[in-house]
Design a protein around this motif. Structure first.
Motif, mmCIF file in Angstrom:
data_model
loop_
_atom_site.group_PDB
_atom_site.id
_atom_site.type_symbol
_atom_site.label_atom_id
_atom_site.label_comp_id
_atom_site.label_asym_id
_atom_site.label_seq_id
_atom_site.Cartn_x
_atom_site.Cartn_y
_atom_site.Cartn_z
ATOM 1 N N SER A 653 -2.297 -28.235 20.644
ATOM 2 C CA SER A 653 -3.002 -28.639 21.864
ATOM 3 C C SER A 653 -2.640 -27.744 23.043
ATOM 4 N N ARG A 654 -1.380 -27.402 23.143
ATOM 5 C CA ARG A 654 -0.944 -26.555 24.253
ATOM 6 C C ARG A 654 -1.611 -25.177 24.155
ATOM 7 N N ASN A 655 -1.654 -24.651 22.931
ATOM 8 C CA ASN A 655 -2.307 -23.357 22.718
ATOM 9 C C ASN A 655 -3.787 -23.431 23.069
ATOM 10 N N ASN A 656 -4.455 -24.505 22.635
ATOM 11 C CA ASN A 656 -5.893 -24.628 22.880
ATOM 12 C C ASN A 656 -6.205 -24.774 24.368
ATOM 13 N N LEU A 657 -5.347 -25.486 25.076
ATOM 14 C CA LEU A 657 -5.547 -25.611 26.517
ATOM 15 C C LEU A 657 -5.378 -24.244 27.193
ATOM 16 N N ALA A 658 -4.383 -23.492 26.761
ATOM 17 C CA ALA A 658 -4.206 -22.140 27.302
ATOM 18 C C ALA A 658 -5.451 -21.300 27.046
ATOM 19 N N GLY A 659 -6.044 -21.432 25.851
ATOM 20 C CA GLY A 659 -7.262 -20.691 25.540
ATOM 21 C C GLY A 659 -8.418 -21.077 26.438
ATOM 22 N N ALA A 660 -8.518 -22.367 26.763
ATOM 23 C CA ALA A 660 -9.599 -22.807 27.662
ATOM 24 C C ALA A 660 -9.393 -22.253 29.068
ATOM 25 N N PHE A 661 -8.151 -22.256 29.543
ATOM 26 C CA PHE A 661 -7.865 -21.631 30.840
ATOM 27 C C PHE A 661 -8.254 -20.146 30.799
ATOM 28 N N GLN A 662 -7.955 -19.496 29.684
ATOM 29 C CA GLN A 662 -8.301 -18.078 29.538
ATOM 30 C C GLN A 662 -9.824 -17.887 29.590
ATOM 31 N N ASP A 663 -10.555 -18.764 28.901
ATOM 32 C CA ASP A 663 -12.018 -18.688 28.936
ATOM 33 C C ASP A 663 -12.550 -18.843 30.356
ATOM 34 N N GLU A 668 -3.684 -17.074 35.377
ATOM 35 C CA GLU A 668 -2.431 -17.509 36.007
ATOM 36 C C GLU A 668 -1.884 -18.773 35.348
ATOM 37 N N ARG A 669 -2.801 -19.612 34.823
ATOM 38 C CA ARG A 669 -2.336 -20.782 34.084
ATOM 39 C C ARG A 669 -2.283 -20.518 32.581
ATOM 40 N N ALA A 670 -3.157 -19.658 32.088
ATOM 41 C CA ALA A 670 -3.214 -19.422 30.643
ATOM 42 C C ALA A 670 -1.974 -18.700 30.141
ATOM 43 N N VAL A 671 -1.596 -17.618 30.807
ATOM 44 C CA VAL A 671 -0.498 -16.793 30.295
ATOM 45 C C VAL A 671 0.817 -17.561 30.220
ATOM 46 N N PRO A 672 1.250 -18.256 31.292
ATOM 47 C CA PRO A 672 2.508 -19.014 31.176
ATOM 48 C C PRO A 672 2.469 -20.079 30.077
ATOM 49 N N LEU A 699 -1.151 -14.753 22.868
ATOM 50 C CA LEU A 699 -0.502 -14.303 24.101
ATOM 51 C C LEU A 699 -0.788 -12.824 24.339
ATOM 52 N N ALA A 700 -0.727 -12.023 23.281
ATOM 53 C CA ALA A 700 -1.009 -10.596 23.425
ATOM 54 C C ALA A 700 -2.428 -10.364 23.933
ATOM 55 N N VAL A 701 -3.399 -11.124 23.408
ATOM 56 C CA VAL A 701 -4.793 -10.966 23.850
ATOM 57 C C VAL A 701 -4.941 -11.398 25.311
ATOM 58 N N ALA A 702 -4.181 -12.429 25.711
ATOM 59 C CA ALA A 702 -4.224 -12.842 27.122
ATOM 60 C C ALA A 702 -3.661 -11.747 28.018
ATOM 61 N N TYR A 703 -2.561 -11.132 27.599
ATOM 62 C CA TYR A 703 -2.048 -9.979 28.355
ATOM 63 C C TYR A 703 -3.121 -8.884 28.439
ATOM 64 N N GLN A 704 -3.806 -8.669 27.329
ATOM 65 C CA GLN A 704 -4.854 -7.652 27.300
ATOM 66 C C GLN A 704 -5.971 -7.997 28.283
ATOM 67 N N ASP A 705 -6.378 -9.263 28.291
ATOM 68 C CA ASP A 705 -7.418 -9.688 29.234
ATOM 69 C C ASP A 705 -6.964 -9.507 30.679
ATOM 70 N N ALA A 706 -5.668 -9.657 30.911
ATOM 71 C CA ALA A 706 -5.140 -9.490 32.270
ATOM 72 C C ALA A 706 -4.940 -8.016 32.614
#
Length: 902
Positions: A653-663, A668-672, A699-706
């Motif tokens: 669930s925590r991972n999926n919520l991070a993914g939604a923030f990323q979407d 700023e909320r997704a990466v942490p 996490l690596a893909v989120a860094y990439q998106d950032a």
């Protein structure tokens, strides 16, 4: 007999740590975790087996290399036979690998807080040995835990405490050891194996050859003369015998024991063995050498105690380690006779005793020789000989079976764990000359069911295969027990990702269920659901969806609208619609399923939480983040409350919520959140658990998106390396990692590394997954994009066109991936200056995205921006917008699977 049927979503409570195949997560209560962190090992703690002969000679050079390998910056080493021109690896049993490992452990025991010997010829035996650590260090906790929980406790303890030594003896498959090397990093791993390949990426190898002449002579004299003075003539005789025995340590030990037991002169013994060879003859194999010793030894033992030979022949078919006395008692008239027979065998170094003398061990090479010996028969007997000892072994195991595998008493659990290696050994060594038996099939079936009810389904394949083969021969192809066995074997293959074998087996089973039980029998419906799930796993939604639809309709009619199996079918069908991009049908079905779960099971039941998570995922796929994010937040809060902060479902669930923030672009909320999730996965599941690898990838893909490629690229490289090691070079997750790393290279402008990696990935996807699998289509699209970035539109445009045609054919005209492909082709046309084809394609894509995804979905906004740019270029006859059009990243979500039937 019970069919292994469907397991409801979220029904299995799981907590901490991993088991043998590194994919199973088991229950470990909080107090058990705390005890694993706090318990200290007592001085000289550990378990080492007894040496059969008690003698070790020489090998100082190998011991030195071994010590340097483990203390010179490494943490693992493998002892294996040395390959020589005259002998293959499989012919080098008895060379002394285990003896060297045992001597190393004994010599350096004071350097370690814990030294533990692990029988490692199967994942199950590794788990059983690890459980022994818990029983030794914390017997109070062990009494409260199931066997796989005990193994999980041991892994948790090893992760929390340094300076231990684990010895994995007789590793048959290097892949069985890989997960432990990745997860347990605080001590030393020492393995012995006859396998020469597969170790390069795991550990350095220490090759072990035959003994030098002088050391072989020393070993033979030490055992034969037991400390008595040895004169020159006796030593020369020992030297000649050692030469004729090929300097093989096992042969030397047994010949020495025979000489000591009988007092025979070594030259006389040598003549009896008839081992003197012509110079032109090849040296005998170890099997031949041992067989010649044994033909002589067994005749002598038979004269002294016939029961000893009976026991030995039965033990040839059992697991070589830890054969319980209680199992052998069933073959002896009384305890005194058993003790006398085992003592006779031990005196001749035919067997070894465990430290508590409650179990015995037999060398694997000795077992091989015994299993392949042809028994003597009268000259007029033309019947096919039966394998000596096989019937006795089967009878002993069958009579030792504990009670039913459900609702086990702790004593029964311990009995099952002790018996399992021997059931597996019987299944893996079935001789062709023995007639099939329903009793033996039932033995295999009960062992498999015990493993299944322990959640260790992936370890049941050998037993499931043997059960099915026996039932087919004894009961026939369509007997209910045969159908159940076929379904269960298909499931075991599916759980290991072997869909090429699972799907045909499921198809055959369903056809037979329909013929024998009828179209709407509950077992037929289960079989139909399972086949649909296998199709879905393979990406074949054209066959999965109609089968799910038919199954749901029949379950509603036969079982009722809110029966658990009906809810499973409804959830599964919604998941298939979601995978197909048909969110208009997926979302209402998810909503209805969730409402029914809330009504039937309650608001916080694990299955309800899984259903809620799945609905949120569908909202996220639809771009409806206003509904997805609150639902994911609520699900996470409930899972934290009900399951705990580090439960694997909570991590999901925590991972999926991070993914939604990323979407939502809220990095700023997704990466942490991704960072926290990864840290918890590493702590709870281990560094190389599949879910940890998914979290690291995300996490690596989120860094990439950032735009933080300095952190993204190393993390993607590490993830790829770990997946190659743990999952293999062509596992779908490995292919995803390879694709993502290539994408990061592409973002960094390093097309020289990106394009070759994408080309390799596409070729592997085509080979492993097929030409039109969704992952293959993603890989083809990404390669086209890299060609486009390199200005090679001659290769990019045709590849985009092929990809779009395949997406339309496989996924449908309005699937999100099809819309991405259509958008990308239009932009490639625009880059090529072909605005006459670009603009209409962009217009069509925008219209379809508005209809399917909604007016404000991020992909719709991309399409609207791209179309405006193309129209502006067409009107002004100028270069198109240079911004690269966004595409959905090839990001691997850590999401709940709809259902895992068993």
């Amino acid at each position: 007999m019970n069919v292994s049927g469907e397991r409801p979503i979220g029904a299995e409570s799981i907590q901490v740590a991993v088991s043998g195949d590194n994919t199973r997560v088991v229950v470990l209560p909080r107090d058990a975790v705390e005890s694993a962190l706090e318990v200290k090992a007592p001085a000289q703690a550990g378990y080492l087996p007894r040496s059969t002969s008690g003698v070790f000679v020489g090998r100082e050079a190998e011991l030195s290399v071994l010590r340097d390998s483990l203390t010179g910056g490494g943490s693992a080493a493998v002892v294996q036979p040395q390959r020589t021109p005259a002998q293959t690896i499989s012919g080098l049993g008895g060379v002394g690998k285990s003896a060297l490992a045992l001597h190393y452990a004994t010599r350096y025991r004071s350097h370690y807080t814990l030294v533990w010997w692990i029988t490692a010829d199967s994942p199950e035996s590794i788990l059983t040995s690890l459980a022994g650590i818990t029983q030794r260090l914390c017997p109070q906790s062990a009494q409260k835990l199931e066997p796989d929980q005990q193994a999980a406790w041991a892994i948790t303890w090893l992760q929390a405490h340094p300076d231990w030594l684990l010895i994995f003896d007789n590793v048959e498959d290097p892949g069985h050891l890989g997960p432990y090397l990745g997860t347990l990093a605080g001590g030393h791993h020492l393995a012995t194996s006859r396998r020469a390949t597969g170790w390069q990426a795991l550990a350095p190898m220490v090759s072990l050859g035959l003994l030098p002449s002088d050391e072989a002579t020393d070993l033979l004299c030490t055992i034969a003369f037991q400390g008595a003075a040895v004169n020159r003539e006796q030593r020369e005789a020992a030297k000649r015998l050692a030469h004729d025995l090929g300097y093989l340590p096992l042969a030397l030990e047994q010949a020495g024991a025979y000489a000591h037991r009988t007092g025979i002169d070594l030259d006389v013994y040598r003549a009896h063995l008839a081992l003197v060879l012509d110079e032109n003859r090849d040296a005998p194999t170890p099997e031949q050498t041992i067989a010649r010793i044994w033909d002589h030894t067994l005749n002598t033992i038979t004269d002294r105690d016939p029961l000893a030979v009976t026991l030995l022949q039965a033990m040839a078919w059992l697991a070589p380690d830890s054969v319980p006395r209680t199992l052998l008692e069933r073959l002896a008239p009384h305890t005194i006779a058993l003790s006398n027979a085992l003592g006779e065998l031990h005196a001749y170094n035919m067997i070894g005793f465990t430290n508590d003398r409650q179990s015995v061990t037999v060398h694997r090479l000795v077992q091989t020789v015994l299993r392949t010996r042809t028994p003597a028969r009268p000259h007029n007997d033309d019947t096919k000989p039966k394998a000596p000892g096989r019937a006795d072994a089967e009878r002993a195991v069958r009579n030792a079976l504990p009670s039913a595998y459900q609702g086990l008493h702790p004593d029964d659990t311990a009995a099952w764990e002790g018996l399992l290696p021997h059931i597996l050994a019987l299944a893996e060594t079935t001789p062709t000359e023995n007639a099939p038996s329903a009793d033996t099939a039932n033995t295999y079936y009960q062992g498999a069911q015990y493993l299944y009810h322990q959640g260790r389904d992936a370890h049941t394949i050998a037993l499931r295969t043997a059960t099915l083969a026996q039932y087919e021969q004894v009961l026939g192809d369509t007997h209910p027990n045969t159908l159940i066995s076929r379904n269960n074997l298909a499931l075991a293959y599916r759980n290991t990702g072997d869909l090429e074998r699972a799907i045909p087996l499921y198809e055959a089973t369903l056809a037979q269920y329909e013929q024998v039980l009828g179209d709407t029998h509950p077992s037929t419906l289960t079989s139909r659901n399972n086949l649909a799930g296998a199709y879905q796993d393979a990406g074949d939604l054209e066959r999965a969806i109609p089968l799910y639809e038919a199954t749901l309709a029949q379950r509603e009619q036969v079982l009722g609208d809110t029966h658990p199996s009906t809810l499973i079918s409804r959830n599964n069908l919604a998941g298939a619609y979601r995978n197909a991009g048909d969110l208009e049908r997926a979302i209402p079905l998810y909503e209805a399923t969730l409402a029914q779960y809330e009504q039937v099971l309650g608001d916080t039941h694990p299955s309800t939480l899984t259903s809620r998570n799945n609905l949120a995922g569908a909202y996220r796929n639809a771009g409806d983040l206003e509904r997805a994010i609150p639902l994911l937040e609520a699900t996470l809060a409930q899972r934290e409350q009900v399951l705990g902060d580090t439960h694997p479902d909570t991590l999901t669930s925590r991972n999926n919520l991070a993914g939604a923030f990323q979407d939502a672009g809220d990095l700023e909320r997704a990466v942490p959140l991704y960072e926290v999730t990864l840290a918890q996965c590493e702590q709870v599941l281990g560094d190389t658990h599949p879910s940890t690898l998914i979290s690291r990838n995300n996490l690596a893909v989120a860094y990439q998106d950032a735009g933080d490629l300095e952190r993204a690229v190393p993390l993607l490289e590490a993830t790829l390396a770990q997946r190659e090691q743990v999952l293999g070079d062509t596992h779908p997750d490995t292919l995803t990692s390879r694709n993502n790393l290539a994408g990061a290279f592409q973002d960094a402008g390093d097309l020289e590394r990106a394009i070759p990696l994408l080309e390799v990935t596409l070729a592997q996807c085509e080979q492993v997954l097929g030409d039109t699998h969704p992952d293959t289509l993603i890989s083809r699209n990404n390669l086209a994009g890299a060609y486009q970035d390199a200005g090679d539109l001659e290769r990019a445009v045709p590849l985009y066109e092929v990809t779009l045609a395949q997406c339309e054919q496989v996924l449908g005209d309005t699937h999100p991936s099809t819309l991405i492909s259509r958008n990308n082709l239009a932009v490639a046309y625009q880059d090529a200056g072909d605005l006459e084809r670009a603009v209409p394609l962009l217009e069509a894509t925008l219209a379809q995205r508005e209809q399917v995804l909604g007016d404000t979905h991020p992909s719709t906004l991309i399409s609207r921006n791209n179309l405006a740019g193309a129209r502006k270029a067409a009107a002004a006859v100028q270069q198109p917008d240079t911004a690269t059009p966004a595409t959905d990243p090839d990001r691997q979500p850590l999401s709940d699977t709809p259902e895992q039937p068993v």
